[in-house]
Design a protein around this motif. Structure first.
Motif, PDB file in Angstrom:
ATOM      1  N   LEU A   1       0.829  -1.200   0.000  1.00  0.00           N
ATOM      2  CA  LEU A   1       0.000   0.000   0.000  1.00  0.00           C
ATOM      3  C   LEU A   1       0.867   1.256   0.000  1.00  0.00           C
ATOM      4  CD1 LEU A   1      -2.876   1.097   0.087  1.00  0.00           C
ATOM      5  CD2 LEU A   1      -2.755   1.042   2.587  1.00  0.00           C
ATOM      6  N   ALA A   2       1.953   1.235   0.784  1.00  0.00           N
ATOM      7  CA  ALA A   2       2.855   2.393   0.811  1.00  0.00           C
ATOM      8  C   ALA A   2       3.537   2.588  -0.542  1.00  0.00           C
ATOM      9  CB  ALA A   2       3.894   2.217   1.910  1.00  0.00           C
ATOM     10  N   GLY A   3       4.002   1.466  -1.148  1.00  0.00           N
ATOM     11  CA  GLY A   3       4.633   1.560  -2.458  1.00  0.00           C
ATOM     12  C   GLY A   3       3.659   2.020  -3.527  1.00  0.00           C
ATOM     13  N   TYR A   4       2.425   1.556  -3.428  1.00  0.00           N
ATOM     14  CA  TYR A   4       1.392   1.954  -4.386  1.00  0.00           C
ATOM     15  C   TYR A   4       1.105   3.452  -4.269  1.00  0.00           C
ATOM     16  CZ  TYR A   4      -2.957   1.512  -7.078  1.00  0.00           C
ATOM     17  OH  TYR A   4      -3.950   1.625  -8.033  1.00  0.00           O
TER      18      TYR A   4
ATOM     19  N   PHE B   1       0.855   1.618 -14.946  1.00  0.00           N
ATOM     20  CA  PHE B   1       0.686   2.744 -14.033  1.00  0.00           C
ATOM     21  C   PHE B   1      -0.327   2.325 -12.968  1.00  0.00           C
ATOM     22  CE2 PHE B   1      -2.468   3.075 -17.360  1.00  0.00           C
ATOM     23  CZ  PHE B   1      -3.628   3.435 -16.695  1.00  0.00           C
ATOM     24  N   PRO B   2      -0.354   2.963 -11.825  1.00  0.00           N
ATOM     25  CA  PRO B   2      -1.360   2.634 -10.810  1.00  0.00           C
ATOM     26  C   PRO B   2      -2.760   2.883 -11.362  1.00  0.00           C
ATOM     27  CG  PRO B   2       0.379   4.004  -9.876  1.00  0.00           C
ATOM     28  CD  PRO B   2       0.583   4.004 -11.356  1.00  0.00           C
TER      29      PRO B   2
ATOM     30  N   GLY C   1     -13.005   7.979   1.555  1.00  0.00           N
ATOM     31  CA  GLY C   1     -11.793   8.228   0.775  1.00  0.00           C
ATOM     32  C   GLY C   1     -10.734   7.165   0.988  1.00  0.00           C
ATOM     33  N   LEU C   2     -10.375   6.920   2.248  1.00  0.00           N
ATOM     34  CA  LEU C   2      -9.345   5.923   2.547  1.00  0.00           C
ATOM     35  C   LEU C   2      -9.857   4.510   2.302  1.00  0.00           C
ATOM     36  CD1 LEU C   2      -6.518   5.325   3.598  1.00  0.00           C
ATOM     37  CD2 LEU C   2      -7.430   5.376   5.934  1.00  0.00           C
ATOM     38  N   GLY C   3     -11.105   4.253   2.701  1.00  0.00           N
ATOM     39  CA  GLY C   3     -11.675   2.919   2.487  1.00  0.00           C
ATOM     40  C   GLY C   3     -11.787   2.575   1.013  1.00  0.00           C
ATOM     41  N   GLY C   4     -12.220   3.548   0.194  1.00  0.00           N
ATOM     42  CA  GLY C   4     -12.314   3.314  -1.239  1.00  0.00           C
ATOM     43  C   GLY C   4     -10.963   3.083  -1.877  1.00  0.00           C
ATOM     44  N   TYR C   5      -9.962   3.806  -1.393  1.00  0.00           N
ATOM     45  CA  TYR C   5      -8.603   3.648  -1.915  1.00  0.00           C
ATOM     46  C   TYR C   5      -8.066   2.247  -1.638  1.00  0.00           C
ATOM     47  CZ  TYR C   5      -3.591   4.623  -2.521  1.00  0.00           C
ATOM     48  OH  TYR C   5      -2.270   4.590  -2.923  1.00  0.00           O
ATOM     49  N   MET C   6      -8.244   1.769  -0.401  1.00  0.00           N
ATOM     50  CA  MET C   6      -7.759   0.434  -0.040  1.00  0.00           C
ATOM     51  C   MET C   6      -8.561  -0.651  -0.757  1.00  0.00           C
ATOM     52  SD  MET C   6      -6.980   0.928   4.036  1.00  0.00           S
ATOM     53  CE  MET C   6      -6.280  -0.722   4.157  1.00  0.00           C
ATOM     54  N   PHE C   7      -9.861  -0.426  -0.894  1.00  0.00           N
ATOM     55  CA  PHE C   7     -10.719  -1.393  -1.595  1.00  0.00           C
ATOM     56  C   PHE C   7     -10.282  -1.533  -3.044  1.00  0.00           C
ATOM     57  CE2 PHE C   7     -14.655  -2.216  -4.059  1.00  0.00           C
ATOM     58  CZ  PHE C   7     -15.013  -3.447  -3.511  1.00  0.00           C
ATOM     59  N   PHE C   8      -9.955  -0.425  -3.679  1.00  0.00           N
ATOM     60  CA  PHE C   8      -9.510  -0.454  -5.071  1.00  0.00           C
ATOM     61  C   PHE C   8      -8.130  -1.093  -5.182  1.00  0.00           C
ATOM     62  CE2 PHE C   8      -7.499   1.257  -8.849  1.00  0.00           C
ATOM     63  CZ  PHE C   8      -8.503   1.208  -9.803  1.00  0.00           C
ATOM     64  N   TRP C   9      -7.233  -0.744  -4.271  1.00  0.00           N
ATOM     65  CA  TRP C   9      -5.850  -1.258  -4.309  1.00  0.00           C
ATOM     66  C   TRP C   9      -5.808  -2.777  -4.180  1.00  0.00           C
ATOM     67  CZ3 TRP C   9      -3.878  -3.215   0.486  1.00  0.00           C
ATOM     68  CH2 TRP C   9      -2.568  -3.683   0.413  1.00  0.00           C
ATOM     69  N   LYS C  10      -6.681  -3.356  -3.420  1.00  0.00           N
ATOM     70  CA  LYS C  10      -6.655  -4.800  -3.188  1.00  0.00           C
ATOM     71  C   LYS C  10      -6.886  -5.599  -4.462  1.00  0.00           C
ATOM     72  CE  LYS C  10      -7.991  -4.885   1.698  1.00  0.00           C
ATOM     73  NZ  LYS C  10      -7.126  -5.851   2.306  1.00  0.00           N
TER      74      LYS C  10
ATOM     75  N   GLU D   1      -5.803  -4.512  -7.530  1.00  0.00           N
ATOM     76  CA  GLU D   1      -4.931  -3.894  -8.536  1.00  0.00           C
ATOM     77  C   GLU D   1      -4.463  -4.877  -9.592  1.00  0.00           C
ATOM     78  OE1 GLU D   1      -2.538  -0.820 -10.346  1.00  0.00           O
ATOM     79  OE2 GLU D   1      -4.262  -0.809  -9.001  1.00  0.00           O
ATOM     80  N   GLU D   2      -4.173  -6.123  -9.192  1.00  0.00           N
ATOM     81  CA  GLU D   2      -3.656  -7.124 -10.142  1.00  0.00           C
ATOM     82  C   GLU D   2      -4.699  -7.591 -11.145  1.00  0.00           C
ATOM     83  OE1 GLU D   2      -2.639  -9.719  -6.882  1.00  0.00           O
ATOM     84  OE2 GLU D   2      -0.510  -9.616  -7.435  1.00  0.00           O
ATOM     85  N   GLU D   3      -5.981  -7.342 -10.857  1.00  0.00           N
ATOM     86  CA  GLU D   3      -7.043  -7.912 -11.672  1.00  0.00           C
ATOM     87  C   GLU D   3      -7.526  -6.992 -12.789  1.00  0.00           C
ATOM     88  OE1 GLU D   3     -10.157  -8.932  -8.971  1.00  0.00           O
ATOM     89  OE2 GLU D   3      -8.817  -9.949  -7.559  1.00  0.00           O
ATOM     90  N   TYR D   4      -7.231  -5.707 -12.703  1.00  0.00           N
ATOM     91  CA  TYR D   4      -7.766  -4.774 -13.694  1.00  0.00           C
ATOM     92  C   TYR D   4      -7.128  -4.998 -15.064  1.00  0.00           C
ATOM     93  CZ  TYR D   4      -9.224  -2.492  -9.385  1.00  0.00           C
ATOM     94  OH  TYR D   4      -9.766  -2.233  -8.148  1.00  0.00           O
ATOM     95  N   GLY D   5      -7.975  -5.111 -16.069  1.00  0.00           N
ATOM     96  CA  GLY D   5      -7.503  -5.273 -17.423  1.00  0.00           C
ATOM     97  C   GLY D   5      -7.245  -6.706 -17.832  1.00  0.00           C
ATOM     98  N   ARG D   6      -7.473  -7.671 -16.926  1.00  0.00           N
ATOM     99  CA  ARG D   6      -7.262  -9.077 -17.256  1.00  0.00           C
ATOM    100  C   ARG D   6      -8.576  -9.758 -17.558  1.00  0.00           C
ATOM    101  NH1 ARG D   6      -2.444 -11.324 -13.267  1.00  0.00           N
ATOM    102  NH2 ARG D   6      -0.932  -9.643 -13.733  1.00  0.00           N
TER     103      ARG D   6
END
Length: 306
Positions: A41-44, A142-143, A289-298, A300-305
Motif C-alpha cells: 500500500l505504501a509503495g502503491y 501505471f497505478p 476516501g481511505l476505504g475506497g482507496y484500499m478497496f480499489f488497491w486490493k 490492482e492485479e485484476e484490472y484489465g485481465r
C-alpha cells in the motif's frame, strides 16, 4: 543438449542426476518478480503520487476533448447544471410548490444542483473508468487508481468553472458576500476526497460487473431525491421515525449540499446544519476516501485481465 540445459536452468534434475535451483530460488537470486504483482500500500501510494502530473494532464485533456464536437464547446460545463436547475425549478418550484417553504429558493436549488452533480458525475464516470479504458490499462503500466481519481478531477474542474456562475446567481438573488464564503474551500476539498473514494469503490465494482454502469443512474437518482437538492429534508424528518431522520440527516450528499448553502447563503442559518457537522463531514471523507482507496488497491492485479 539444449534439453539438459533448459532442465538445469529451470531447476529440474538432468540426466546426469544434477539438481538445480527451483524457479522461486532463481527469481530470488536475480531479483525477478511476478509481472503485474500488486505493490504494498505504501509503495502503491508512492507510485500514485509520482504520477500526479499525469492525472492532472489526463483529466485536463479529457475535459478539453469532451465538448470539442459541440458548437458551444466548454460553455456546456455551465449550461448543463443550469438547465437541470431550470427543469427542477419548473417541476418542484412551480408545479409542486416547494419554493414556498424555502427562502431564496433559486439560490437554494442552484447550489444543490451544482454540488450534487459533482458527486453524481464523479461516481458515474468512476464506475466506467476501468471498463472504458482497457486499451490504456493493457498498454501502459501505471497505478490503476489514476483513472477514477482523474475522472473525479475532471468533475472538480467542471464544478470550479461553474462556481463563478453559481456565485453570480447567489449574489443576484440578494445574498451578501460574507466571510462564510471562505468555507467553500475546505468543503470542496472534503467532497473531492469523498468523491474520489466513492469513484474508486465503484470503479472496482464496475470493472467486475459491467452492468453496474446501467444500474447506477437509477441509484444516483434515488440518492438525489433524498439529498435535499430541490426540497427541504427537514419538512419530512420532523414527522418521520427517529431512525429514518438520523439516516437522512447524516446523508453525506445532504451534508455537502447544506454546507455549501450555509457558506454562500446568509439566509441559511447554522441551526439548519446537524450538530458537529464538520466532524461528520471529515469522517465521511476519511472513511470513504481511505476505504475506497484500499478497496480499489486490493484488486490492482485484476484490472484489465480476462
Amino acid at each position: 543438449m539444449s534439453t539438459v540445459y533448459e532442465q538445469r536452468l529451470l531447476g529440474v534434475a538432468g540426466p546426469d542426476g544434477d539438481s538445480g535451483l527451483s524457479p522461486g530460488d532463481l527469481a530470488a537470486r536475480y531479483g525477478l518478480a511476478v509481472s503485474g504483482k500488486r505493490p504494498s500500500l505504501a509503495g502503491y501510494t508512492r507510485q500514485l503520487w509520482s504520477r500526479r502530473h499525469f492525472i492532472v494532464a489526463y483529466a485536463t485533456a479529457r475535459l478539453t476533448a469532451m465538448y470539442t464536437a459541440a458548437k458551444l464547446g466548454q460553455i456546456w460545463q455551465v449550461m448543463t447544471p443550469l438547465l437541470n436547475a431550470a427543469v427542477y425549478y419548473l417541476i418542484f418550484g412551480l408545479l409542486l410548490g416547494t419554493k414556498h417553504d424555502i427562502p431564496n429558493f433559486i439560490a437554494y436549488l442552484c447550489t444543490g444542483v451544482f454540488v450534487f452533480q459533482f458527486t453524481q458525475s464523479a461516481v458515474l464516470s468512476g464506475t466506467r473508468s476501468i471498463a472504458d479504458n482497457l486499451g490504456l490499462i493493457r498498454a501502459l503500466h501505471f497505478p490503476r487508481a489514476c483513472l477514477p481519481i482523474a475522472f473525479t478531477v475532471i468533475q472538480l474542474q467542471q464544478l470550479l468553472f461553474s462556481m463563478a456562475v453559481l456565485a453570480t446567481i447567489v449574489l443576484a438573488t440578494g445574498e451578501p458576500l460574507t466571510y462564510r464564503w471562505l468555507l467553500v474551500v475546505p468543503m470542496l476539498l472534503l467532497q473531492s476526497v469523498f468523491n474520489s473514494g466513492l469513484a474508486m469503490i465503484m470503479a472496482r465494482i464496475g470493472a467486475k460487473t459491467t452492468d453496474m454502469a446501467q444500474l447506477m443512474p437509477f441509484i444516483i437518482r434515488t440518492w438525489m431525491y433524498t439529498s435535499g437538492v430541490f426540497w427541504s429534508v427537514t419538512t419530512f424528518t420532523g414527522k418521520a421515525p427517529h431512525w429514518v431522520a438520523v439516516i437522512l440527516d447524516n446523508n453525506p450528499a445532504l451534508i455537502f449540499n447544506n454546507l455549501m448553502r450555509y457558506a454562500l447563503m446568509d439566509s441559511v442559518p447554522a441551526s439548519s446544519l446537524p450538530n458537529h457537522v464538520w466532524i461528520i463531514t471529515c469522517a465521511w471523507a476519511a472513511v470513504v476516501g481511505l476505504g475506497g482507496y484500499m478497496f480499489f488497491w486490493k484488486a490492482e492485479e485484476e484490472y484489465g485481465r480476462g
